[in-house]
Write an enzyme that holds these catalytic residues in place. Structure first.
Site, mmCIF file in Angstrom:
data_model
loop_
_atom_site.group_PDB
_atom_site.id
_atom_site.type_symbol
_atom_site.label_atom_id
_atom_site.label_comp_id
_atom_site.label_asym_id
_atom_site.label_seq_id
_atom_site.Cartn_x
_atom_site.Cartn_y
_atom_site.Cartn_z
ATOM 1 N N ALA A 51 2.192 -2.147 1.251
ATOM 2 C CA ALA A 51 2.673 -1.080 0.564
ATOM 3 C C ALA A 51 3.396 -1.419 -0.023
ATOM 4 O O ALA A 51 4.722 -2.609 0.257
ATOM 5 C CB ALA A 51 2.882 0.520 0.870
ATOM 6 N N TYR B 151 7.351 6.330 -6.656
ATOM 7 C CA TYR B 151 6.857 5.528 -5.251
ATOM 8 C C TYR B 151 5.937 6.361 -5.155
ATOM 9 O O TYR B 151 4.436 6.316 -4.992
ATOM 10 C CB TYR B 151 7.578 5.464 -4.295
ATOM 11 N N LYS C 267 2.003 5.452 -4.724
ATOM 12 C CA LYS C 267 0.746 5.941 -2.964
ATOM 13 C C LYS C 267 -0.207 7.427 -3.930
ATOM 14 O O LYS C 267 -1.533 6.731 -2.936
ATOM 15 C CB LYS C 267 1.565 6.665 -3.003
ATOM 16 N N TRP D 257 8.493 9.173 6.646
ATOM 17 C CA TRP D 257 10.464 8.359 7.602
ATOM 18 C C TRP D 257 10.254 7.078 8.708
ATOM 19 O O TRP D 257 10.114 7.631 9.401
ATOM 20 C CB TRP D 257 10.958 10.204 8.059
#
Length: 298
Positions: A63, A128, A132, A153
């Site tokens: 990613a 971001y 995604k 996180w």
């Protein structure tokens, strides 16, 4: 339970990818690829890599995770987070492979006062998160035997992450100011990899029907970034030369290019009820990550 066949890991050198190599080490053949082996922005190269590997299970841990940089580096972020998953999902569906793709809490806007469900409306606040979300949509459109695992996180004993940054800064500064109005569940790469292995084993057991879809996978409980930092310092022990003072600040006092959601807590109930996966609390997972760090630094 049927033994694992050939497993392909993308993003093998990242935080989650390294732990996936551990949790899937007993596969008949484990193929671990990172950016040295395949350019995720090159569609033909990515297709060829999957077809050459001919895997039974594809784990996409690759990613573009630089949240702030993604605001200005949109082409690369979209290529890795949206276009690459589309290709992988189509290749997985083409050969009827299990495809597991990792996504993020940042697909939500943070406006909920309760943990987010898989069915809640999405609304990313930053590029971001938008990239995604586009990857999620591409995977779902490809169909087949796929799982999208949203986590949050992410940190662990390897790579660049909040835990390792806090441990480094503790040796450099006497006082740290940390954001205290964003809430989420710190989740270790260790816990993600172990849960992924449990899910794959459950799927291969053949006892589950209608399992493809989106699931939330985070450690249990919640805290703020400031609370997370304080707990790191309280539990790190011998990993610290000294313990800095931690002062809470508001997000408005720490401006960043990308806006972050206020509430990133995800509900894991669907994952637990469908696959029997019970995630550790974020405190338990933190202890396990710190123990691994101590073992490697002795």
């Amino acid at each position: 339970m049927r033994l694992l066949g050939r497993v392909l890991i993308l993003g093998a050198n990242g935080q989650v990818g390294r732990e996936l190599q551990r949790s899937f080490a007993d596969a008949r053949e484990l193929i671990a690829l990172d950016r040295r082996h395949v350019d995720l922005g090159n569609r033909e190269q990515l297709r060829d890599a999957v077809r050459h590997a001919a895997p039974e299970v594809i784990l996409n841990a690759a990613a573009y995770t630089a949240v702030d940089r993604a605001e200005s580096d949109r082409d690369d972020a979209f290529a890795i987070n949206a276009h690459a998953p589309r290709i992988l999902a189509h290749e997985a569906a083409r050969r009827d492979a299990i495809f597991i793709h990792y996504s993020t809490d940042y697909v939500f806007d943070g406006g909920n006062n309760s943990p987010w469900l898989e069915s809640d409306p999405t609304g990313p606040l930053n590029f971001y998160g938008a990239s995604k979300l586009a990857g999620e949509q591409a995977v779902a459109e490809a169909g087949g035997r796929y799982l999208i695992l949203r986590t949050s996180w992410v940190y662990g004993p390897h790579g660049k992450n909040f835990l390792l940054t806090m441990l480094r800064l503790a040796g450099e500064r006497d006082r740290l100011t940390i954001v205290n109005d964003q809430t989420g569940a710190p989740t270790t790469s260790i816990a993600i990899a172990d849960a992924t292995r449990t899910v794959v084993d459950e799927i291969l057991s053949g006892t589950h029907q209608d399992w493809p879809g989106i699931y939330h996978l985070t450690c249990a409980g919640a805290t703020t970034w400031c609370g997370f930092a304080k707990e790191i310092f309280a539990r790190a022990g011998s990993l610290l030369a000294k313990t800095p003072e931690v002062l809470p600040i508001a997000s408005k006092d720490y401006p960043t290019p990308a806006q972050r959601p206020r509430n990133s807590v995800l509900c894991n109930q669907k994952l637990e009820s469908h696959f029997g996966v019970r995630m550790p609390t974020w405190e338990e997972a933190l202890d396990a990550a710190l123990a691994q760090l101590r073992a490697t630094r002795q």
